[in-house]
Design a protein around this motif. Structure first.
Motif, PDB file in Angstrom:
ATOM      1  N   GLN A 121       0.821  -1.207   0.000  1.00 14.16           N
ATOM      2  CA  GLN A 121       0.000   0.000   0.000  1.00 14.16           C
ATOM      3  C   GLN A 121       0.854   1.256   0.000  1.00 14.16           C
ATOM      4  O   GLN A 121       0.515   2.244  -0.657  1.00 14.16           O
ATOM      5  CB  GLN A 121      -0.941  -0.008   1.200  1.00 14.16           C
ATOM      6  CG  GLN A 121      -2.039  -1.034   1.068  1.00 14.16           C
ATOM      7  CD  GLN A 121      -2.891  -1.150   2.308  1.00 14.16           C
ATOM      8  OE1 GLN A 121      -2.573  -0.601   3.350  1.00 14.16           O
ATOM      9  NE2 GLN A 121      -3.983  -1.881   2.199  1.00 14.16           N
ATOM     10  N   LEU A 122       1.975   1.243   0.714  1.00 15.52           N
ATOM     11  CA  LEU A 122       2.880   2.387   0.674  1.00 15.52           C
ATOM     12  C   LEU A 122       3.486   2.557  -0.715  1.00 15.52           C
ATOM     13  O   LEU A 122       3.649   3.681  -1.200  1.00 15.52           O
ATOM     14  CB  LEU A 122       3.990   2.219   1.711  1.00 15.52           C
ATOM     15  CG  LEU A 122       3.587   2.414   3.160  1.00 15.52           C
ATOM     16  CD1 LEU A 122       4.749   2.102   4.085  1.00 15.52           C
ATOM     17  CD2 LEU A 122       3.094   3.818   3.383  1.00 15.52           C
ATOM     18  N   PHE A 123       3.800   1.445  -1.366  1.00 15.67           N
ATOM     19  CA  PHE A 123       4.316   1.510  -2.731  1.00 15.67           C
ATOM     20  C   PHE A 123       3.286   2.107  -3.676  1.00 15.67           C
ATOM     21  O   PHE A 123       3.604   2.957  -4.507  1.00 15.67           O
ATOM     22  CB  PHE A 123       4.728   0.113  -3.194  1.00 15.67           C
ATOM     23  CG  PHE A 123       5.115   0.047  -4.631  1.00 15.67           C
ATOM     24  CD1 PHE A 123       6.308   0.596  -5.059  1.00 15.67           C
ATOM     25  CD2 PHE A 123       4.283  -0.555  -5.555  1.00 15.67           C
ATOM     26  CE1 PHE A 123       6.664   0.547  -6.387  1.00 15.67           C
ATOM     27  CE2 PHE A 123       4.630  -0.617  -6.886  1.00 15.67           C
ATOM     28  CZ  PHE A 123       5.831  -0.059  -7.305  1.00 15.67           C
ATOM     29  N   LEU A 124       2.036   1.689  -3.547  1.00 13.97           N
ATOM     30  CA  LEU A 124       0.979   2.235  -4.395  1.00 13.97           C
ATOM     31  C   LEU A 124       0.751   3.716  -4.115  1.00 13.97           C
ATOM     32  O   LEU A 124       0.479   4.502  -5.022  1.00 13.97           O
ATOM     33  CB  LEU A 124      -0.316   1.446  -4.208  1.00 13.97           C
ATOM     34  CG  LEU A 124      -0.308   0.028  -4.754  1.00 13.97           C
ATOM     35  CD1 LEU A 124      -1.611  -0.681  -4.396  1.00 13.97           C
ATOM     36  CD2 LEU A 124      -0.092   0.029  -6.249  1.00 13.97           C
ATOM     37  N   LEU A 125       0.863   4.111  -2.860  1.00 11.14           N
ATOM     38  CA  LEU A 125       0.732   5.520  -2.499  1.00 11.14           C
ATOM     39  C   LEU A 125       1.823   6.354  -3.149  1.00 11.14           C
ATOM     40  O   LEU A 125       1.560   7.429  -3.692  1.00 11.14           O
ATOM     41  CB  LEU A 125       0.776   5.680  -0.979  1.00 11.14           C
ATOM     42  CG  LEU A 125       0.666   7.089  -0.434  1.00 11.14           C
ATOM     43  CD1 LEU A 125      -0.759   7.606  -0.640  1.00 11.14           C
ATOM     44  CD2 LEU A 125       1.037   7.122   1.016  1.00 11.14           C
ATOM     45  N   MET A 126       3.041   5.851  -3.134  1.00  9.32           N
ATOM     46  CA  MET A 126       4.138   6.583  -3.758  1.00  9.32           C
ATOM     47  C   MET A 126       3.990   6.614  -5.284  1.00  9.32           C
ATOM     48  O   MET A 126       4.350   7.605  -5.922  1.00  9.32           O
ATOM     49  CB  MET A 126       5.480   5.963  -3.365  1.00  9.32           C
ATOM     50  CG  MET A 126       5.788   6.111  -1.885  1.00  9.32           C
ATOM     51  SD  MET A 126       5.667   7.797  -1.276  1.00  9.32           S
ATOM     52  CE  MET A 126       7.070   8.529  -2.058  1.00  9.32           C
ATOM     53  N   CYS A 127       3.453   5.538  -5.862  1.00  6.37           N
ATOM     54  CA  CYS A 127       3.199   5.548  -7.309  1.00  6.37           C
ATOM     55  C   CYS A 127       2.113   6.561  -7.662  1.00  6.37           C
ATOM     56  O   CYS A 127       2.199   7.236  -8.688  1.00  6.37           O
ATOM     57  CB  CYS A 127       2.797   4.158  -7.789  1.00  6.37           C
ATOM     58  SG  CYS A 127       4.167   3.008  -7.807  1.00  6.37           S
ATOM     59  N   LEU A 128       1.105   6.660  -6.831  1.00  2.00           N
ATOM     60  CA  LEU A 128       0.065   7.653  -7.060  1.00  2.00           C
ATOM     61  C   LEU A 128       0.629   9.062  -6.899  1.00  2.00           C
ATOM     62  O   LEU A 128       0.220   9.985  -7.607  1.00  2.00           O
ATOM     63  CB  LEU A 128      -1.104   7.427  -6.093  1.00  2.00           C
ATOM     64  CG  LEU A 128      -2.320   8.312  -6.267  1.00  2.00           C
ATOM     65  CD1 LEU A 128      -2.933   8.113  -7.647  1.00  2.00           C
ATOM     66  CD2 LEU A 128      -3.342   8.007  -5.199  1.00  2.00           C
ATOM     67  N   ASN A 129       1.585   9.204  -6.022  1.00  4.95           N
ATOM     68  CA  ASN A 129       2.239  10.498  -5.834  1.00  4.95           C
ATOM     69  C   ASN A 129       3.015  10.901  -7.082  1.00  4.95           C
ATOM     70  O   ASN A 129       3.179  12.084  -7.356  1.00  4.95           O
ATOM     71  CB  ASN A 129       3.160  10.443  -4.620  1.00  4.95           C
ATOM     72  CG  ASN A 129       3.510  11.808  -4.101  1.00  4.95           C
ATOM     73  OD1 ASN A 129       2.886  12.791  -4.463  1.00  4.95           O
ATOM     74  ND2 ASN A 129       4.510  11.869  -3.254  1.00  4.95           N
ATOM     75  N   LEU A 130       3.488   9.920  -7.855  1.00  8.41           N
ATOM     76  CA  LEU A 130       4.171  10.221  -9.118  1.00  8.41           C
ATOM     77  C   LEU A 130       3.237  10.904 -10.109  1.00  8.41           C
ATOM     78  O   LEU A 130       3.672  11.655 -10.976  1.00  8.41           O
ATOM     79  CB  LEU A 130       4.719   8.943  -9.745  1.00  8.41           C
ATOM     80  CG  LEU A 130       5.967   8.355  -9.115  1.00  8.41           C
ATOM     81  CD1 LEU A 130       6.293   7.010  -9.749  1.00  8.41           C
ATOM     82  CD2 LEU A 130       7.131   9.299  -9.248  1.00  8.41           C
ATOM     83  N   VAL A 131       1.945  10.648  -9.990  1.00  9.53           N
ATOM     84  CA  VAL A 131       0.968  11.267 -10.882  1.00  9.53           C
ATOM     85  C   VAL A 131       0.535  12.634 -10.360  1.00  9.53           C
ATOM     86  O   VAL A 131       0.393  13.585 -11.133  1.00  9.53           O
ATOM     87  CB  VAL A 131      -0.265  10.340 -11.038  1.00  9.53           C
ATOM     88  CG1 VAL A 131      -1.349  10.997 -11.848  1.00  9.53           C
ATOM     89  CG2 VAL A 131       0.152   9.017 -11.655  1.00  9.53           C
ATOM     90  N   ILE A 132       0.372  12.734  -9.068  1.00  8.10           N
ATOM     91  CA  ILE A 132      -0.184  13.956  -8.488  1.00  8.10           C
ATOM     92  C   ILE A 132       0.848  15.077  -8.354  1.00  8.10           C
ATOM     93  O   ILE A 132       0.541  16.237  -8.605  1.00  8.10           O
ATOM     94  CB  ILE A 132      -0.827  13.641  -7.120  1.00  8.10           C
ATOM     95  CG1 ILE A 132      -2.020  12.722  -7.338  1.00  8.10           C
ATOM     96  CG2 ILE A 132      -1.265  14.902  -6.408  1.00  8.10           C
ATOM     97  CD1 ILE A 132      -2.654  12.241  -6.080  1.00  8.10           C
ATOM     98  N   ALA A 133       2.089  14.740  -7.993  1.00  2.00           N
ATOM     99  CA  ALA A 133       3.104  15.777  -7.746  1.00  2.00           C
ATOM    100  C   ALA A 133       3.394  16.641  -8.968  1.00  2.00           C
ATOM    101  O   ALA A 133       3.464  17.872  -8.832  1.00  2.00           O
ATOM    102  CB  ALA A 133       4.383  15.146  -7.214  1.00  2.00           C
ATOM    103  N   PRO A 134       3.544  16.080 -10.170  1.00  2.00           N
ATOM    104  CA  PRO A 134       3.756  16.972 -11.318  1.00  2.00           C
ATOM    105  C   PRO A 134       2.551  17.873 -11.605  1.00  2.00           C
ATOM    106  O   PRO A 134       2.728  18.998 -12.083  1.00  2.00           O
ATOM    107  CB  PRO A 134       4.002  16.006 -12.481  1.00  2.00           C
ATOM    108  CG  PRO A 134       4.501  14.775 -11.853  1.00  2.00           C
ATOM    109  CD  PRO A 134       3.797  14.697 -10.535  1.00  2.00           C
ATOM    110  N   ALA A 135       1.366  17.398 -11.300  1.00  2.00           N
ATOM    111  CA  ALA A 135       0.181  18.235 -11.495  1.00  2.00           C
ATOM    112  C   ALA A 135       0.190  19.416 -10.523  1.00  2.00           C
ATOM    113  O   ALA A 135      -0.148  20.541 -10.898  1.00  2.00           O
ATOM    114  CB  ALA A 135      -1.082  17.406 -11.320  1.00  2.00           C
ATOM    115  N   VAL A 136       0.584  19.167  -9.283  1.00  2.00           N
ATOM    116  CA  VAL A 136       0.684  20.253  -8.304  1.00  2.00           C
ATOM    117  C   VAL A 136       1.779  21.230  -8.724  1.00  2.00           C
ATOM    118  O   VAL A 136       1.597  22.444  -8.670  1.00  2.00           O
ATOM    119  CB  VAL A 136       0.977  19.682  -6.889  1.00  2.00           C
ATOM    120  CG1 VAL A 136       1.325  20.785  -5.911  1.00  2.00           C
ATOM    121  CG2 VAL A 136      -0.211  18.893  -6.388  1.00  2.00           C
TER     122      VAL A 136
END
Length: 89
Positions: A34-49
């Motif tokens: 779940q932490l790995f999936l959270l960090m992968c999702l962060n790869l999508v959200i951080a560039p948008a921010v």
């Protein structure tokens, strides 16, 4: 002319890998996955921010803001479930 069976070659392999990965989630190692999936999702959200803020913030700050948003969303979902389904806990 030979047709390429896209579903049989590419999608079927990816579907099998996805199902194997979903089976891993039910195992004993739920938290690391779940932490790995959270960090992968962060790869999508951080560039948008970072893109939405322009050059006003640094990349590290954008990553931190997006990670904070994901943690906040996770905690609010957890508290929602705890409040409306207290018998599970």
């Amino acid at each position: 002319m030979r047709k390429i069976k896209l579903f049989d070659t590419i999608l079927a392999g990816n579907l099998a890998e996805t199902l194997d990965f979903a089976g891993m989630l039910r195992g004993k190692n739920r938290v690391p996955v779940q932490l790995f999936l959270l960090m992968c999702l962060n790869l999508v959200i951080a560039p948008a921010v970072y893109g939405a803020a322009g050059r006003e913030i640094e990349r590290f700050t954008a990553w931190t803001i997006s990670l904070l948003g994901l943690v906040t969303l996770g905690l609010s979902l957890y508290l929602f479930v705890v409040i409306f389904q207290p018998e599970r806990f």
